[in-house]
Scaffold this motif. Structure first.
Motif, short mmCIF file in Angstrom:
data_model
loop_
_atom_site.label_atom_id
_atom_site.label_comp_id
_atom_site.label_asym_id
_atom_site.label_seq_id
_atom_site.Cartn_x
_atom_site.Cartn_y
_atom_site.Cartn_z
N TYR A 45 0.84 -1.20 0.00
CA TYR A 45 0.00 0.00 0.00
C TYR A 45 0.88 1.26 0.00
O TYR A 45 0.57 2.27 -0.61
CB TYR A 45 -0.91 0.00 1.24
CG TYR A 45 -1.73 1.26 1.33
CD1 TYR A 45 -2.75 1.52 0.42
CD2 TYR A 45 -1.45 2.21 2.31
CE1 TYR A 45 -3.49 2.68 0.47
CE2 TYR A 45 -2.19 3.39 2.37
CZ TYR A 45 -3.19 3.61 1.46
OH TYR A 45 -3.91 4.77 1.51
N PHE A 46 2.02 1.12 0.68
CA PHE A 46 3.04 2.16 0.76
C PHE A 46 3.38 2.75 -0.63
O PHE A 46 3.68 3.93 -0.75
CB PHE A 46 4.27 1.47 1.36
CG PHE A 46 5.39 2.37 1.75
CD1 PHE A 46 5.20 3.38 2.66
CD2 PHE A 46 6.68 2.17 1.24
CE1 PHE A 46 6.23 4.19 3.06
CE2 PHE A 46 7.72 2.98 1.62
CZ PHE A 46 7.49 3.99 2.54
N LEU A 47 3.32 1.92 -1.67
CA LEU A 47 3.67 2.38 -3.02
C LEU A 47 2.43 2.54 -3.90
O LEU A 47 2.50 2.43 -5.13
CB LEU A 47 4.67 1.41 -3.67
CG LEU A 47 6.01 1.26 -2.93
CD1 LEU A 47 6.91 0.26 -3.63
CD2 LEU A 47 6.71 2.61 -2.81
N ALA A 48 1.30 2.83 -3.26
CA ALA A 48 0.05 2.96 -4.02
C ALA A 48 0.12 4.07 -5.08
O ALA A 48 -0.55 3.99 -6.10
CB ALA A 48 -1.10 3.23 -3.06
N PHE A 75 13.92 6.57 -2.51
CA PHE A 75 14.00 6.65 -1.04
C PHE A 75 12.72 6.12 -0.42
O PHE A 75 11.66 6.71 -0.53
CB PHE A 75 14.31 8.07 -0.58
CG PHE A 75 13.39 9.13 -1.11
CD1 PHE A 75 13.48 9.56 -2.43
CD2 PHE A 75 12.42 9.70 -0.30
CE1 PHE A 75 12.61 10.53 -2.93
CE2 PHE A 75 11.56 10.67 -0.80
CZ PHE A 75 11.66 11.08 -2.12
N LEU A 76 12.84 4.97 0.20
CA LEU A 76 11.71 4.37 0.89
C LEU A 76 11.87 4.62 2.38
O LEU A 76 12.70 3.99 3.03
CB LEU A 76 11.63 2.87 0.58
CG LEU A 76 10.86 2.53 -0.70
CD1 LEU A 76 11.59 3.07 -1.91
CD2 LEU A 76 10.62 1.05 -0.84
N VAL A 77 11.09 5.55 2.88
CA VAL A 77 11.20 5.97 4.27
C VAL A 77 9.80 5.91 4.87
O VAL A 77 8.90 6.57 4.38
CB VAL A 77 11.73 7.42 4.36
CG1 VAL A 77 11.78 7.88 5.80
CG2 VAL A 77 13.10 7.54 3.71
N SER A 78 9.63 5.11 5.89
CA SER A 78 8.28 5.03 6.44
C SER A 78 8.07 6.18 7.41
O SER A 78 8.95 6.56 8.16
CB SER A 78 8.08 3.72 7.19
OG SER A 78 8.68 3.80 8.46
N SER A 79 6.88 6.75 7.35
CA SER A 79 6.57 7.81 8.30
C SER A 79 5.79 7.24 9.47
O SER A 79 5.60 7.90 10.47
CB SER A 79 5.78 8.92 7.63
OG SER A 79 5.29 8.48 6.39
N PHE A 80 5.34 6.01 9.36
CA PHE A 80 4.61 5.37 10.46
C PHE A 80 5.42 4.16 10.90
O PHE A 80 5.98 3.45 10.08
CB PHE A 80 3.23 4.91 9.99
CG PHE A 80 2.48 5.98 9.26
CD1 PHE A 80 1.91 7.03 9.94
CD2 PHE A 80 2.39 5.94 7.88
CE1 PHE A 80 1.23 8.02 9.26
CE2 PHE A 80 1.71 6.93 7.19
CZ PHE A 80 1.14 7.98 7.88
N ASN A 84 3.63 -1.27 6.47
CA ASN A 84 3.55 -2.68 6.11
C ASN A 84 4.34 -2.96 4.84
O ASN A 84 3.77 -3.26 3.80
CB ASN A 84 2.08 -3.05 5.95
CG ASN A 84 1.89 -4.56 5.92
OD1 ASN A 84 2.86 -5.30 5.97
ND2 ASN A 84 0.65 -4.99 5.82
N LEU A 85 5.64 -2.84 4.96
CA LEU A 85 6.48 -3.18 3.82
C LEU A 85 7.41 -4.27 4.30
O LEU A 85 8.19 -4.06 5.22
CB LEU A 85 7.26 -1.93 3.38
CG LEU A 85 7.96 -2.00 2.02
CD1 LEU A 85 8.16 -0.61 1.47
CD2 LEU A 85 9.28 -2.70 2.15
N HIS A 105 14.73 3.45 5.00
CA HIS A 105 14.84 3.91 6.39
C HIS A 105 13.57 3.58 7.16
O HIS A 105 12.46 3.74 6.65
CB HIS A 105 15.09 5.43 6.38
CG HIS A 105 15.14 6.04 7.75
ND1 HIS A 105 16.01 5.63 8.73
CD2 HIS A 105 14.41 7.05 8.30
CE1 HIS A 105 15.82 6.36 9.82
NE2 HIS A 105 14.86 7.21 9.59
N LYS A 106 13.76 3.12 8.40
CA LYS A 106 12.65 2.81 9.29
C LYS A 106 11.70 1.79 8.69
O LYS A 106 10.49 2.01 8.62
CB LYS A 106 11.86 4.10 9.60
CG LYS A 106 12.43 4.92 10.73
CD LYS A 106 11.30 5.74 11.31
CE LYS A 106 11.73 6.89 12.15
NZ LYS A 106 10.64 7.84 12.36
#
Ligand SMILES: *[C@@H]1O[C@H](CO)[C@@H](O)[C@H](O)[C@H]1NC(C)=O
Ligand SMILES: *[C@@H]1O[C@H](CO)[C@@H](O)[C@H](O)[C@H]1NC(C)=O
Ligand SMILES: *[C@@H]1O[C@H](CO)[C@@H](O)[C@H](O)[C@H]1NC(C)=O
Length: 336
Positions: A45-48, A75-80, A84-85, A105-106
């Motif tokens: 969903y992160f890359l929706a 750059f894949l950086v989760s803010s939460f 769910n990656l 990151h994260k």
């Protein structure tokens, strides 16, 4: 452009009955690879926003170069915290030949080794994989990526030894491998890094053995070897000719005489030696360090004698000096 926007606007309003041709900035090869990358991650969903119907230069987590139109940054950086990656770094990442900046990151559920296809990214300048579940070794192949300026692999579960080959990277200005499970020595080859040498942030690992004397050739801005199992003499890291700002050797097993060392008078702002087996006394040269903002020699039970009076040394409280045999302000006066 204006008319096209209007047309798109109309389309949205009227639920566009016909397809609108739009020119795409994104390179078709990169778009294909990114869609493969997304698929290899099980379409999170992160890359929706990675919608094949849209220009990939407008997608989240990527940037296109304005002149080449190629993807140069991913750059894949989760803010939460619970993004769910999960799974491994997709092999297709190696098929983005213009990547200069790659960041994960994260992402605590990102696991497995540092993807071997990253070896194909010869333009890479910044490799940042931090706060993930990535494990396995720091790969030797990084030494082939000659444009690397920053390697930051902090807060992962990397293990094994530090590759000696990294010293062949001519433009490396920062090597950050802290907070992993690395073992073995600091490679002696590191003395042959191009001068002044990269910042070396290797703290919170299980590195052991002595500091190679070749490291005396270097003059990095920041050295953090804290919280390892390093031992022996670290005096090659000191000296009045150096321009080091931060030197943290705390929580190791270093054992050397502090009495006659000299210090970078103008640059040194942080010197932490706590929890070692350093002996001798605190040299008066330390009172000449102009901008010392952090200093700690506590828990060196054999360090003795009077704390030199002057400079910044009395600015620190007793806890910077306790669990030693030192005396004099800020500790109680020496008795004889
Ligand atoms: C992650 O996403 C998958 C697929 O959408 C779902 O089945 C799974 O329950 C999610 N896991 C968590 C921890 O949210
Ligand atoms: C290192 O950096 C310099 C200056 O930024 C650049 O001109 C040079 O091409 C780089 N060297 C390598 C091997 O990438
Ligand atoms: C110095 O280090 C000791 C041990 O980690 C710590 O308890 C103390 O608070 C530190 N003091 C200062 C001034 O940094």
């Amino acid at each position: 452009m204006g008319s096209m926007l209007m047309m798109l606007g109309l389309c949205v309003l009227l639920l566009c009955p016909f397809p609108v041709a739009f020119s795409e900035q994104c390179h078709p090869h990169d778009k294909k690879v990114l869609l493969q990358f997304k698929k290899e991650l099980n379409n999170p969903y992160f890359l929706a926003s990675w919608n094949p119907k849209e220009d990939c230069c407008t997608w989240y987590c990527v940037e296109c170069d304005d002149t080449t139109n190629r993807i140069y940054k991913l750059f894949l950086v989760s803010s939460f915290p619970d993004t769910n990656l999960s799974g491994q770094i997709p092999p297709s990442v190696g098929d983005l030949p213009y990547l200069e900046d790659l960041t994960f990151h994260k992402l605590p559920n990102l696991v497995g080794p540092i993807q071997p296809t990253i070896a194909k990214l010869t333009k890479l300048k910044y490799l940042i994989i931090t706060n993930t579940g990535i494990s396995g070794p720091v790969p030797d192949f990084l030494a082939q990526l000659k444009n690397l300026e920053l390697i930051k692999l902090s807060f992962n579960s990397l293990s094994g030894t530090i590759p000696t080959s990294l010293s062949q990277l001519p433009n490396l200005s920062s090597l950050q491998l802290d907070r992993n499970k690395l073992t073995g020595p600091i490679p002696a080859s590191f003395g042959s890094f191009k001068k002044p040498g990269p910042d070396l942030i290797l703290s919170h690992n299980q590195l052991s053995g002595p500091i190679p004397s070749s490291l005396g050739n270097l003059d990095p801005e920041r050295i953090d070897f804290s919280r390892n199992k390093l031992e022996g003499d670290a005096s090659v890291l000191f000296g009045s000719k150096k321009t080091t700002q931060i030197l943290d050797l705390s929580r190791n097993k270093f054992s050397f005489d502090l009495s006659h060392l000299t210090f970078p008078k103008k640059s040194l702002i942080w010197l932490d030696l706590n929890h070692n087996k350093i002996y001798g006394s605190i040299p008066a040269a330390l009172t000449k360090v102009e901008n010392l903002q952090h200093f700690n020699v506590s828990y060196n039970p054999q360090l003795s004698g009077q704390i030199p009076q002057g400079g910044e040394l009395q600015r620190f409280d007793q806890y910077a000096y306790f669990h030693t045999k030192l005396c004099g302000s800020p500790l109680p006066p020496c008795t004889k």
